[in-house]
Design a protein around this motif. Sequence first.
Motif, short mmCIF file in Angstrom:
data_model
loop_
_atom_site.label_atom_id
_atom_site.label_comp_id
_atom_site.label_asym_id
_atom_site.label_seq_id
_atom_site.Cartn_x
_atom_site.Cartn_y
_atom_site.Cartn_z
N PHE A 51 0.83 -1.20 0.00
CA PHE A 51 0.00 0.00 0.00
C PHE A 51 0.87 1.26 0.00
O PHE A 51 0.50 2.28 -0.59
N LEU A 52 2.02 1.19 0.66
CA LEU A 52 2.91 2.34 0.76
C LEU A 52 3.40 2.79 -0.61
O LEU A 52 3.46 3.98 -0.92
N ASP A 53 3.75 1.80 -1.45
CA ASP A 53 4.30 2.11 -2.77
C ASP A 53 3.31 1.94 -3.91
O ASP A 53 3.60 2.29 -5.06
N ASP A 54 2.15 1.36 -3.60
CA ASP A 54 1.13 1.04 -4.61
C ASP A 54 1.74 0.23 -5.75
O ASP A 54 1.58 0.55 -6.94
N LYS A 55 2.44 -0.82 -5.38
CA LYS A 55 3.04 -1.70 -6.38
C LYS A 55 3.34 -3.04 -5.75
O LYS A 55 3.22 -3.22 -4.53
N LEU A 56 3.76 -3.97 -6.58
CA LEU A 56 4.16 -5.29 -6.09
C LEU A 56 5.59 -5.22 -5.57
O LEU A 56 6.46 -4.60 -6.17
N VAL A 57 5.82 -5.87 -4.44
CA VAL A 57 7.16 -5.94 -3.87
C VAL A 57 7.49 -7.40 -3.57
O VAL A 57 6.60 -8.25 -3.47
N THR A 58 8.75 -7.70 -3.43
CA THR A 58 9.19 -9.07 -3.17
C THR A 58 8.72 -9.53 -1.79
O THR A 58 8.83 -8.81 -0.80
N ASP A 59 8.19 -10.73 -1.75
CA ASP A 59 7.77 -11.34 -0.48
C ASP A 59 8.12 -12.82 -0.54
O ASP A 59 7.25 -13.69 -0.52
N ALA A 60 9.42 -13.10 -0.66
CA ALA A 60 9.89 -14.48 -0.82
C ALA A 60 10.05 -15.14 0.54
O ALA A 60 11.15 -15.51 0.95
N ALA A 61 8.94 -15.26 1.25
CA ALA A 61 8.96 -15.87 2.58
C ALA A 61 7.74 -16.76 2.72
O ALA A 61 6.78 -16.66 1.95
N LEU A 62 7.78 -17.65 3.68
CA LEU A 62 6.63 -18.51 3.92
C LEU A 62 6.52 -18.85 5.40
O LEU A 62 7.50 -18.76 6.14
N GLU A 63 5.30 -19.19 5.78
CA GLU A 63 5.06 -19.63 7.16
C GLU A 63 5.33 -21.12 7.25
O GLU A 63 4.94 -21.88 6.36
N ILE A 64 5.98 -21.53 8.33
CA ILE A 64 6.26 -22.95 8.53
C ILE A 64 6.14 -23.27 10.02
O ILE A 64 6.49 -22.43 10.86
N ARG A 65 5.63 -24.43 10.31
CA ARG A 65 5.46 -24.82 11.71
C ARG A 65 6.72 -25.50 12.22
O ARG A 65 7.23 -26.43 11.62
N SER A 66 7.23 -24.96 13.32
CA SER A 66 8.42 -25.55 13.93
C SER A 66 8.04 -26.33 15.18
O SER A 66 7.08 -25.97 15.87
N LEU A 67 8.76 -27.39 15.44
CA LEU A 67 8.50 -28.23 16.60
C LEU A 67 9.76 -28.31 17.46
O LEU A 67 10.86 -28.48 16.95
N SER A 68 9.59 -28.19 18.75
CA SER A 68 10.70 -28.39 19.67
C SER A 68 10.17 -29.03 20.94
O SER A 68 9.01 -28.85 21.31
#
Length: 224
Positions: A51-68
């Motif tokens: 929204f800040l730039d009104d354009k597409l930006v890189t978002d090369a991340a993902l959610e992952i479940r970690s276990l410990s």
Amino acid sequence: MKVPFYLNFKDFENSYYDNLEKWFENNINSSETDFLLYMKNMYKEYVCYSFLDDKLVTDAALEIRSLSFPKYENFGLSFSHYDMKFKPVSEIEIISMMEYAQIILDRINLYFCKNKIVKENENILNYINHHTILEMPEKTGFCIDYTNHQKKLPFLKAFLPKSGNTVDISLYTTFYHSVTKIADFIDYKLKEVEAFDQSMYYELKSKALVKIHLRNQNYLTICN
């Protein structure tokens, strides 16, 4: 036909018409719009609307479940109590696609080691969707979501080395700075064929607006 996944914008741009020609050869009744939408689904995983730039930006991340598992000493216990059962702690983490690729690479190499496979004789890319590897049990580590993993396969096939233990950081940097250019190119072409309402920009902006609307609704509900 499977269109190659490109990590470099110049490679993507220079190969566009060759890939389009091959697409028509294998999909006689399709259009350039179909071709563009196919590619859109590959690359939209790695961009988001700003929204800040009104354009597409890189978002090369993902959610992952970690276990410990809790450390026994935290409970005043010694290793003699190892047979006691403790439920693992599950948390959602956000990691980069480079980190995700390294996790998959580590699991493949661990699989080779456990099964006494001579990794020099094997192509790592043949194992990136191996059920046993993805579901490999670990006391600590990450839970691979099989459905989400399928969406990442084009990237992994292009990015992971055929052999070795580490991913290429410079190659990832190239991809990180190229993916928005690729997304903008696809959207530009969709505009040319009068299908901009199906563009990444249009879709991701709409989804972002919906998220904000839902967030505001939840906030008002809590306040009331």
